[in-house]
Scaffold this motif. Structure first.
Motif, PDB file in Angstrom:
ATOM      1  N   HIS A 553       0.828  -1.210   0.000  1.00  0.00           N
ATOM      2  CA  HIS A 553       0.000   0.000   0.000  1.00  0.00           C
ATOM      3  C   HIS A 553       0.864   1.264   0.000  1.00  0.00           C
ATOM      4  O   HIS A 553       0.549   2.258  -0.658  1.00  0.00           O
ATOM      5  CB  HIS A 553      -0.951   0.003   1.203  1.00  0.00           C
ATOM      6  CG  HIS A 553      -2.018  -1.049   1.111  1.00  0.00           C
ATOM      7  ND1 HIS A 553      -2.693  -1.522   2.211  1.00  0.00           N
ATOM      8  CD2 HIS A 553      -2.515  -1.728   0.050  1.00  0.00           C
ATOM      9  CE1 HIS A 553      -3.570  -2.443   1.824  1.00  0.00           C
ATOM     10  NE2 HIS A 553      -3.476  -2.588   0.531  1.00  0.00           N
ATOM     11  N   GLU A 554       1.963   1.202   0.738  1.00  0.00           N
ATOM     12  CA  GLU A 554       2.861   2.369   0.768  1.00  0.00           C
ATOM     13  C   GLU A 554       3.520   2.597  -0.594  1.00  0.00           C
ATOM     14  O   GLU A 554       3.701   3.737  -1.024  1.00  0.00           O
ATOM     15  CB  GLU A 554       3.913   2.189   1.874  1.00  0.00           C
ATOM     16  CG  GLU A 554       3.305   2.345   3.266  1.00  0.00           C
ATOM     17  CD  GLU A 554       4.262   2.011   4.399  1.00  0.00           C
ATOM     18  OE1 GLU A 554       3.882   2.261   5.549  1.00  0.00           O
ATOM     19  OE2 GLU A 554       5.380   1.494   4.136  1.00  0.00           O
ATOM     20  N   THR A 555       3.864   1.492  -1.245  1.00  0.00           N
ATOM     21  CA  THR A 555       4.445   1.622  -2.591  1.00  0.00           C
ATOM     22  C   THR A 555       3.436   2.284  -3.537  1.00  0.00           C
ATOM     23  O   THR A 555       3.778   3.192  -4.306  1.00  0.00           O
ATOM     24  CB  THR A 555       4.839   0.225  -3.125  1.00  0.00           C
ATOM     25  OG1 THR A 555       5.725  -0.371  -2.185  1.00  0.00           O
ATOM     26  CG2 THR A 555       5.517   0.317  -4.483  1.00  0.00           C
ATOM     27  N   LEU A 556       2.198   1.811  -3.459  1.00  0.00           N
ATOM     28  CA  LEU A 556       1.147   2.411  -4.292  1.00  0.00           C
ATOM     29  C   LEU A 556       0.959   3.888  -3.944  1.00  0.00           C
ATOM     30  O   LEU A 556       0.833   4.748  -4.820  1.00  0.00           O
ATOM     31  CB  LEU A 556      -0.185   1.677  -4.078  1.00  0.00           C
ATOM     32  CG  LEU A 556      -0.337   0.311  -4.730  1.00  0.00           C
ATOM     33  CD1 LEU A 556      -1.607  -0.376  -4.224  1.00  0.00           C
ATOM     34  CD2 LEU A 556      -0.407   0.469  -6.257  1.00  0.00           C
ATOM     35  N   LYS A 557       0.929   4.155  -2.647  1.00  0.00           N
ATOM     36  CA  LYS A 557       0.701   5.538  -2.189  1.00  0.00           C
ATOM     37  C   LYS A 557       1.785   6.464  -2.752  1.00  0.00           C
ATOM     38  O   LYS A 557       1.491   7.540  -3.283  1.00  0.00           O
ATOM     39  CB  LYS A 557       0.695   5.583  -0.656  1.00  0.00           C
ATOM     40  CG  LYS A 557       0.461   6.975  -0.058  1.00  0.00           C
ATOM     41  CD  LYS A 557      -0.930   7.465  -0.335  1.00  0.00           C
ATOM     42  CE  LYS A 557      -1.191   8.847   0.278  1.00  0.00           C
ATOM     43  NZ  LYS A 557      -2.407   9.458  -0.301  1.00  0.00           N
ATOM     44  N   ASP A 558       3.008   6.038  -2.629  1.00  0.00           N
ATOM     45  CA  ASP A 558       4.110   6.906  -3.064  1.00  0.00           C
ATOM     46  C   ASP A 558       4.112   7.096  -4.582  1.00  0.00           C
ATOM     47  O   ASP A 558       4.489   8.159  -5.080  1.00  0.00           O
ATOM     48  CB  ASP A 558       5.452   6.333  -2.593  1.00  0.00           C
ATOM     49  CG  ASP A 558       5.561   6.364  -1.070  1.00  0.00           C
ATOM     50  OD1 ASP A 558       4.805   7.125  -0.436  1.00  0.00           O
ATOM     51  OD2 ASP A 558       6.386   5.619  -0.518  1.00  0.00           O
ATOM     52  N   ALA A 559       3.652   6.051  -5.293  1.00  0.00           N
ATOM     53  CA  ALA A 559       3.615   6.172  -6.754  1.00  0.00           C
ATOM     54  C   ALA A 559       2.473   7.074  -7.213  1.00  0.00           C
ATOM     55  O   ALA A 559       2.637   7.905  -8.111  1.00  0.00           O
ATOM     56  CB  ALA A 559       3.462   4.786  -7.382  1.00  0.00           C
ATOM     57  N   LEU A 560       1.324   6.904  -6.576  1.00  0.00           N
ATOM     58  CA  LEU A 560       0.134   7.654  -7.021  1.00  0.00           C
ATOM     59  C   LEU A 560       0.100   9.069  -6.461  1.00  0.00           C
ATOM     60  O   LEU A 560      -0.517   9.957  -7.038  1.00  0.00           O
ATOM     61  CB  LEU A 560      -1.151   6.915  -6.593  1.00  0.00           C
ATOM     62  CG  LEU A 560      -1.431   5.579  -7.291  1.00  0.00           C
ATOM     63  CD1 LEU A 560      -2.586   4.845  -6.599  1.00  0.00           C
ATOM     64  CD2 LEU A 560      -1.783   5.815  -8.764  1.00  0.00           C
ATOM     65  N   ASP A 561       0.725   9.251  -5.298  1.00  0.00           N
ATOM     66  CA  ASP A 561       0.627  10.533  -4.589  1.00  0.00           C
ATOM     67  C   ASP A 561       2.035  10.966  -4.170  1.00  0.00           C
ATOM     68  O   ASP A 561       2.370  10.982  -2.990  1.00  0.00           O
ATOM     69  CB  ASP A 561      -0.284  10.328  -3.356  1.00  0.00           C
ATOM     70  CG  ASP A 561      -0.590  11.621  -2.613  1.00  0.00           C
ATOM     71  OD1 ASP A 561      -0.170  12.697  -3.079  1.00  0.00           O
ATOM     72  OD2 ASP A 561      -1.255  11.540  -1.561  1.00  0.00           O
ATOM     73  N   PRO A 562       2.865  11.335  -5.151  1.00  0.00           N
ATOM     74  CA  PRO A 562       4.290  11.558  -4.839  1.00  0.00           C
ATOM     75  C   PRO A 562       4.527  12.675  -3.823  1.00  0.00           C
ATOM     76  O   PRO A 562       5.541  12.665  -3.135  1.00  0.00           O
ATOM     77  CB  PRO A 562       4.908  11.891  -6.200  1.00  0.00           C
ATOM     78  CG  PRO A 562       3.772  12.156  -7.132  1.00  0.00           C
ATOM     79  CD  PRO A 562       2.571  11.452  -6.586  1.00  0.00           C
ATOM     80  N   ASN A 563       3.600  13.616  -3.713  1.00  0.00           N
ATOM     81  CA  ASN A 563       3.776  14.673  -2.709  1.00  0.00           C
ATOM     82  C   ASN A 563       3.046  14.383  -1.398  1.00  0.00           C
ATOM     83  O   ASN A 563       3.097  15.198  -0.469  1.00  0.00           O
ATOM     84  CB  ASN A 563       3.297  16.015  -3.265  1.00  0.00           C
ATOM     85  CG  ASN A 563       4.251  16.557  -4.323  1.00  0.00           C
ATOM     86  OD1 ASN A 563       5.468  16.465  -4.160  1.00  0.00           O
ATOM     87  ND2 ASN A 563       3.707  17.073  -5.409  1.00  0.00           N
ATOM     88  N   GLY A 564       2.337  13.269  -1.357  1.00  0.00           N
ATOM     89  CA  GLY A 564       1.676  12.875  -0.101  1.00  0.00           C
ATOM     90  C   GLY A 564       0.612  13.851   0.360  1.00  0.00           C
ATOM     91  O   GLY A 564       0.480  14.103   1.560  1.00  0.00           O
ATOM     92  N   ILE A 565      -0.199  14.353  -0.585  1.00  0.00           N
ATOM     93  CA  ILE A 565      -1.170  15.395  -0.184  1.00  0.00           C
ATOM     94  C   ILE A 565      -2.568  14.849   0.106  1.00  0.00           C
ATOM     95  O   ILE A 565      -3.374  15.526   0.740  1.00  0.00           O
ATOM     96  CB  ILE A 565      -1.283  16.518  -1.260  1.00  0.00           C
ATOM     97  CG1 ILE A 565      -1.506  15.947  -2.683  1.00  0.00           C
ATOM     98  CG2 ILE A 565      -0.061  17.409  -1.233  1.00  0.00           C
ATOM     99  CD1 ILE A 565      -2.883  15.752  -3.111  1.00  0.00           C
ATOM    100  N   LEU A 566      -2.893  13.635  -0.367  1.00  0.00           N
ATOM    101  CA  LEU A 566      -4.284  13.184  -0.254  1.00  0.00           C
ATOM    102  C   LEU A 566      -4.505  12.323   0.994  1.00  0.00           C
ATOM    103  O   LEU A 566      -3.990  11.205   1.101  1.00  0.00           O
ATOM    104  CB  LEU A 566      -4.700  12.402  -1.511  1.00  0.00           C
ATOM    105  CG  LEU A 566      -6.185  11.995  -1.538  1.00  0.00           C
ATOM    106  CD1 LEU A 566      -7.092  13.214  -1.481  1.00  0.00           C
ATOM    107  CD2 LEU A 566      -6.504  11.168  -2.753  1.00  0.00           C
ATOM    108  N   ALA A 567      -5.297  12.893   1.917  1.00  0.00           N
ATOM    109  CA  ALA A 567      -5.728  12.180   3.131  1.00  0.00           C
ATOM    110  C   ALA A 567      -4.612  11.361   3.769  1.00  0.00           C
ATOM    111  O   ALA A 567      -4.773  10.151   3.998  1.00  0.00           O
ATOM    112  CB  ALA A 567      -6.927  11.287   2.807  1.00  0.00           C
ATOM    113  N   PRO A 568      -3.478  11.996   4.069  1.00  0.00           N
ATOM    114  CA  PRO A 568      -2.377  11.226   4.671  1.00  0.00           C
ATOM    115  C   PRO A 568      -2.866  10.488   5.918  1.00  0.00           C
ATOM    116  O   PRO A 568      -3.598  11.066   6.730  1.00  0.00           O
ATOM    117  CB  PRO A 568      -1.353  12.303   5.050  1.00  0.00           C
ATOM    118  CG  PRO A 568      -1.734  13.525   4.277  1.00  0.00           C
ATOM    119  CD  PRO A 568      -3.202  13.430   3.996  1.00  0.00           C
ATOM    120  N   GLY A 569      -2.469   9.246   6.048  1.00  0.00           N
ATOM    121  CA  GLY A 569      -2.784   8.488   7.262  1.00  0.00           C
ATOM    122  C   GLY A 569      -4.127   7.799   7.242  1.00  0.00           C
ATOM    123  O   GLY A 569      -4.397   6.972   8.117  1.00  0.00           O
TER     124      GLY A 569
END
Ligand code: ADP
Length: 604
Positions: A553-569
């Motif tokens: 999931h973290e791999t997907l998160k980092d790929a899809l949301d490289p700046n980490g702006i969408l609903a972190p956590g």
């Protein structure tokens, strides 16, 4: 006291047929608040607005000016006012109205109201430009799981529902519909009636109809007709990705195709799954199937006397449910909740404010209500014309009566406002407003759920029941368990009702929850859904093979949301910028909705 907003004057209003019920509910809620002397305007104690960690006042102001320029000032609101909890039908979109933490946690810095998918794309690109976390909501009524609140303090809430509220299609041929985020179960049901299709099409509705079809479905909520698993019956998503691109899943990816709402898969990987209980995209359209009116229905109520009947009853339910003789997500509810759903405070039955209401008092109270004294009540519904229902009802009756003391309750004389009729309506696709009456059990009543899943087995039911009961007793909390039986699994939903103005009651409720999650995990049980405050803990229990699922999931998160702006956590999935910086909320780390820092800001 002001009146209750209705449909269609506001997208989140009550249908006119429920107006009287809503007025009565509102009056009861406010009366209890007054009794407790609670202030519904909660003054702010920390600096306003609540800025996201690492964002300066100046940077926030610049970002807000930019956002206003793009969407129009009237569609951007900074949250610098006192917080108002309101009630179910007039709920806030700025914070969790049923907070279990301090009021200043889980608070938004601003709310933005996009009017189209293009606006949502603009908001997402804006968030990437200014590195400000955003948190999408559809209706924000996810009560018991965090309401409208963002997981990261100071996030900008993207309130999709207020302006994106169109029912784009209702197909009486295919029994499908396509909706935007602001369409509630109430609104969809009303529209089907208004189009004269009510005799043909049913909507599967949850316990309360004010949530959005999209929000409930992406959070994998359930309803009570045979179509109860909303996620399983959806077909087709339109999603704005965290970088601003738009995708349509399944058949929606094929230009000019007409099968989007009829076949969920399309070709290739079934990507819809990553957009439920996640933070990988913002859903702007969703298709969902509608149920054909089965030609009649009949709800029934059985009661069982002894606590220890539970295991045998669950063993009886399993084959009936899997064979579809018990046709809907049926509920087995405990007597304490049956007493509480009358809507009276527990002080009516028992004066001390601390400790459990003694069992004999609960049973005495239950004996005075139409269903009579019992420990377990089973609410079910049979579908089809009378001749189709009769053999199923007979099979159920014969099976349930194997339990000594079982009674089929004669509901024909029940008054119109009896809870049984609310279950009957919901099981036949008419949304209601009844369920939350048990919140009035305590002043400023709020709720938060412990929701483990298991197979439909008596041993599992008893284990989970005992585990939860023991912890409730330790923490002095009245116990409201209900088993919701799906097709091959059951959810135990334990609602903790607490006074949100009492720090000690909140602390007890949270400690009880954390204990139950740990106890359940130690025995191999996990929750199907959880509140913001428990997401890290619950996600941590799904740890097989060195947390390999979360790593993916973290791999997907980092790929899809490289700046980490969408609903972190959200759902325990933290983007790279937040990991290892103290953002996880666990008992050990303290109950804070912000961490020490966010990486990547200085590079911008
Ligand atoms: P409801 O519409 O039932 O009131 P919410 O709007 O509170 O539910 O949404 C429930 C949860 O699902 C929220 O925590 C939110 O983050 C997520 N969610 C809701 N709508 C969307 C959406 N359109 N896209 C992505 N996530 C969503």
């Amino acid at each position: 006291m002001t009146d209750v907003p209705t449909l269609p004057e506001t997208h989140s209003g009550i249908p006119v047929y429920l107006l009287d019920k809503a007025r009565a509910t509102k009056a009861a809620v406010y009366q209890l608040k007054d009794n407790a002397g609670a202030d519904t305007n909660i003054p702010r104690r920390r600096a306003v607005p609540a800025l996201p960690v690492g964002v300066t006042t100046e940077a926030f102001k610049t970002a807000m000016d930019d956002l206003r320029g793009q969407l129009g000032s009237e569609h951007v609101e900074v949250v610098d006012q006192a917080l108002k909890d309101g009630w179910y039908m007039e709920h806030p979109n700025t914070h969790d109205m049923m907070t279990i933490l301090d009021d200043e946690e889980f608070v938004a810095s601003a709310v933005v109201y996009p009017g189209s998918t293009e606006d949502v794309q603009a908001v997402v690109r804006w968030a990437n430009k200014h590195l400000i976390p955003i948190f999408p909501i559809s209706m924000g009524r996810n009560l018991g799981y965090g309401g409208a609140a963002p997981r990261v303090r100071g996030s900008v809430v993207v309130d999709l529902g207020r302006r994106m509220r169109k029912i784009l299609d209702i197909s009486a041929d295919d029994f499908t519909c396509l909706v935007e985020p602001g369409v509630s179960f109430y609104a969809l049901h009303d529209e089907i009636q208004a189009r004269g299709l009510g005799d043909e099409l049913w909507v599967d509705v949850p316990d309360l109809g004010g949530g959005s079809v999209i929000g409930n479905t992406v959070d994998r909520g359930v309803g009570y007709t045979p179509y109860g698993d909303h996620w399983a019956t959806h077909s087709g998503l339109e999603v704005v990705l965290p970088t601003g691109e738009v995708v349509r899943t399944g058949m929606g990816a094929l230009p000019g195709n007409n099968t989007w709402q009829a076949f969920p898969y399309g070709f290739g990987p079934f990507s819809d799954g990553i957009f439920s209980q996640s933070n990988f995209g913002i859903v702007t359209k969703m298709g969902i199937t509608l149920m054909p009116n089965p030609g009649g229905h009949e709800s029934f109520l059985y009661t069982f006397q002894k606590e220890e009947d539970l295991a045998q009853l669950i063993e009886i339910i399993r084959p009936l449910r899997i064979r579809n003789i018990l046709e809907n997500v049926a509920q087995l509810r405990h007597v304490t909740q049956a007493v509480a759903v009358r809507g009276y405070p527990r002080s009516k039955y028992y004066e001390p404010v601390d400790g459990l209401v003694p069992e004999d008092i609960i049973h005495e109270a239950a004996a005075t209500f139409p269903a009579g004294d019992h420990t377990w009540a089973y609410y079910g519904t049979a579908y089809g014309p009378p001749e189709a229902r009769a053999p199923k009802l007979a099979a159920i009756d014969a099976a349930f009566r194997k339990i000594p003391g079982c009674q089929k309750v004669d509901t024909s004389t029940f008054p119109a406002d009896e809870y049984f009729w609310s279950r009957d309506k919901i099981a036949s696709g008419t949304p209601d407003l009844h369920e939350l009456r048990w919140c009035q059990w305590v002043p400023n009543g709020s709720h938060i759920a412990f929701s483990p899943v298991s197979p439909i087995r008596g041993a599992d039911a008893s284990t989970l029941y005992e585990l939860a009961r023991k912890r409730h007793a330790e923490h002095g909390i009245d116990f409201f368990p209900a088993f919701c039986v799906g097709l091959r699994e059951m959810h135990l939903i334990v609602e903790i009702v607490f006074d949100r103005t009492s720090a000690s009651k909140k602390a007890a409720a949270l400690a009880c929850l954390r204990d139950m999650v740990d106890d359940a995990a130690a025995l191999g049980y996990g929750e199907y859904r959880t509140h913001l405050v428990l997401m890290d803990q619950v996600a941590g229990t799904y740890s097989w093979n060195g947390n390999s699922l979360m790593k993916m999931h973290e791999t997907l998160k980092d790929a899809l949301d490289p700046n980490g702006i969408l609903a972190p956590g959200r759902c325990g999935i933290w983007p790279a910028q937040y990991r290892g910086r103290g953002w996880e909320m666990t008992r050990e780390s303290g109950e804070k909705s912000e961490g020490a820092s966010v990486g990547g800001r200085s590079e911008k």
